[in-house]
Design a protein around this motif. Sequence first.
Motif, short mmCIF file in Angstrom:
data_model
loop_
_atom_site.label_atom_id
_atom_site.label_comp_id
_atom_site.label_asym_id
_atom_site.label_seq_id
_atom_site.Cartn_x
_atom_site.Cartn_y
_atom_site.Cartn_z
N THR B 133 0.80 -1.22 0.00
CA THR B 133 0.00 0.00 0.00
C THR B 133 0.84 1.26 0.00
O THR B 133 0.30 2.36 -0.09
CB THR B 133 -0.92 0.02 1.23
OG1 THR B 133 -0.12 -0.19 2.38
CG2 THR B 133 -1.99 -1.04 1.11
N ALA B 134 2.16 1.10 0.11
CA ALA B 134 2.99 2.30 0.18
C ALA B 134 2.85 3.15 -1.07
O ALA B 134 3.10 4.35 -1.04
CB ALA B 134 4.44 1.92 0.40
N LEU B 135 2.45 2.52 -2.16
CA LEU B 135 2.32 3.26 -3.41
C LEU B 135 0.88 3.66 -3.69
O LEU B 135 0.57 4.17 -4.76
CB LEU B 135 2.87 2.42 -4.57
CG LEU B 135 4.36 2.11 -4.46
CD1 LEU B 135 4.79 1.15 -5.56
CD2 LEU B 135 5.19 3.38 -4.54
N CYS B 136 -0.01 3.40 -2.72
CA CYS B 136 -1.41 3.78 -2.91
C CYS B 136 -1.65 5.18 -2.38
O CYS B 136 -1.17 5.55 -1.31
CB CYS B 136 -2.33 2.81 -2.18
SG CYS B 136 -2.59 1.26 -3.03
N ASN B 137 -2.42 5.95 -3.13
CA ASN B 137 -2.81 7.28 -2.71
C ASN B 137 -4.31 7.27 -2.45
O ASN B 137 -5.03 6.38 -2.90
CB ASN B 137 -2.49 8.28 -3.82
CG ASN B 137 -1.03 8.22 -4.23
OD1 ASN B 137 -0.15 8.64 -3.50
ND2 ASN B 137 -0.77 7.65 -5.42
N LEU B 138 -4.77 8.29 -1.73
CA LEU B 138 -6.19 8.34 -1.39
C LEU B 138 -6.80 9.65 -1.86
O LEU B 138 -6.31 10.73 -1.51
CB LEU B 138 -6.36 8.19 0.13
CG LEU B 138 -7.80 8.24 0.65
CD1 LEU B 138 -8.64 7.10 0.08
CD2 LEU B 138 -7.82 8.17 2.18
N ARG B 211 -0.09 9.94 -1.14
CA ARG B 211 -0.72 11.24 -0.97
C ARG B 211 -2.19 11.13 -0.59
O ARG B 211 -2.86 10.15 -0.89
CB ARG B 211 -0.65 12.03 -2.28
CG ARG B 211 0.73 12.28 -2.81
CD ARG B 211 0.64 12.95 -4.17
NE ARG B 211 0.18 14.33 -4.06
CZ ARG B 211 -0.47 14.97 -5.02
NH1 ARG B 211 -0.78 14.37 -6.14
NH2 ARG B 211 -0.81 16.22 -4.86
N LEU B 212 -2.66 12.19 0.05
CA LEU B 212 -4.09 12.35 0.29
C LEU B 212 -4.55 13.61 -0.43
O LEU B 212 -3.96 14.68 -0.23
CB LEU B 212 -4.37 12.48 1.79
CG LEU B 212 -5.77 12.98 2.15
CD1 LEU B 212 -6.84 11.95 1.76
CD2 LEU B 212 -5.87 13.28 3.65
N VAL B 213 -5.56 13.47 -1.25
CA VAL B 213 -6.25 14.64 -1.80
C VAL B 213 -7.67 14.58 -1.27
O VAL B 213 -8.40 13.61 -1.50
CB VAL B 213 -6.26 14.63 -3.34
CG1 VAL B 213 -7.19 15.71 -3.88
CG2 VAL B 213 -4.85 14.85 -3.88
N ALA B 244 -0.56 15.79 2.21
CA ALA B 244 -2.02 15.86 2.21
C ALA B 244 -2.45 17.25 1.78
O ALA B 244 -1.85 18.24 2.17
CB ALA B 244 -2.56 15.55 3.60
N ALA B 245 -3.48 17.29 0.97
CA ALA B 245 -4.00 18.58 0.51
C ALA B 245 -5.51 18.58 0.62
O ALA B 245 -6.17 17.57 0.37
CB ALA B 245 -3.58 18.82 -0.94
N TRP B 246 -6.05 19.71 1.01
CA TRP B 246 -7.51 19.85 1.16
C TRP B 246 -7.99 21.03 0.35
O TRP B 246 -7.29 22.04 0.25
CB TRP B 246 -7.84 20.09 2.63
CG TRP B 246 -9.32 20.31 2.90
CD1 TRP B 246 -10.24 19.35 3.16
CD2 TRP B 246 -10.02 21.57 2.94
NE1 TRP B 246 -11.48 19.94 3.34
CE2 TRP B 246 -11.37 21.28 3.21
CE3 TRP B 246 -9.62 22.90 2.74
CZ2 TRP B 246 -12.33 22.29 3.32
CZ3 TRP B 246 -10.59 23.91 2.84
CH2 TRP B 246 -11.93 23.59 3.13
N ARG B 247 -9.15 20.88 -0.24
CA ARG B 247 -9.82 22.02 -0.87
C ARG B 247 -11.31 21.95 -0.59
O ARG B 247 -11.90 20.87 -0.58
CB ARG B 247 -9.62 22.00 -2.39
CG ARG B 247 -8.36 22.70 -2.84
CD ARG B 247 -8.24 22.73 -4.34
NE ARG B 247 -9.13 23.72 -4.94
CZ ARG B 247 -9.23 23.90 -6.26
NH1 ARG B 247 -8.51 23.18 -7.08
NH2 ARG B 247 -10.04 24.82 -6.74
#
Lengths: 85, 284
Positions: B133-138, B211-213, B244-247
């Motif tokens: 899962t290290a290469l999985c992003n959310l 990453r988390l978007v 992590a980024a939020w919008r």
Amino acid sequence: MPPMKLLPEVLTVLDQALQLEGRASTFDAHTPLLGALPELDSMTAVALIGALEVHFGIQFNDHDLQATAFETVGSLCELIEQTLG
Amino acid sequence: MTTGRALYFQGAQGPLLGVLHPAAGGRPRGHILHLPAFAEEANACRRLVSQAARALSDAGWSVLLFDLRGTGDSGGQFKEATWSGWTDDARAALNTLLHDRAPTNDTPVWLWGARGGVALALELLAAPQSLPTALCNLLAWQPLWSGQQVLQQWQRVDAARSWLHAPSPASDRIPVDDAAAITWVGGYPLSGGLKAGLLASAPKPVPPVGRLVWLDTLPTADATDPPLGTQRQLARWTAQGGPAAWRGLAGPSYWASVSTANHPALITATAQALQDTPDASPPG
């Protein structure tokens, strides 16, 4: 007299969350909600609760989420005021 | 514009319906598995999710949408669904999307959850038998972060129903201590196993992933400064996982009611956020 300070913000959130397309701009504190507004059903009520939580940065206590709080725009403002402390 | 292709694949307990949107132009720039919202919210989100899937496949991503067991056109009944079964379904869907190959640096993998689908994504990432899962992003659309939060939402629907109509009989409400009973929430039969699984799904430490978007839709105006609770969740993510980024995007509550309201800003922001390379600056 219900607190009017939050009224404009509450009406904005209400309008968007229930997709009222601007109709909320004609509402005041005495406007009835539950049972009077066809857009307000159990699903959209929960969306409205979530939208108010995000907008005001609050977390409602589920025990405070009662029908009486959603009777009018004013009673909803009171619930938010009370939660904000 | 690309079109989706329906396919059936084997889930944990039976066949599941998926719709694969292949990457436009051949070799995909990466893979995206959508983990749907639950119950009525899944229906409400369906139209916008399909629009976004088409936009993402046009942008070169391979996107798989699927129905969890007991929902949509997959096998089984909703009342048979369990939390662990849905987690297994999500793993089967990921394996189908990746053709049973592990993710690589060249082709990133995104788990794209909507609402409770985000809680399911975290469950999948935390499961030891999952793919690396290290290469999985959310990618999180209006996320609920744990099964407990999903259950709280359902309990609120149940409470709101009683405000509008005659109160539900006691036997029809969600008992918190009776794991065996079927209970009805918003017209959906909730199995004891699903309820118990949701209750046991507490907010968990973020697994060491990519990453988390996080894209929220707000009732009022666009925002780039996350609310306080959101800031805490973002901090938890960056402490363990990747950037992590939020919008916050102004738009309709698309998960709450079936409507024809469009939300092009969310689709555009989604495609833009994923277009960035893993090392690029977060969106916003």
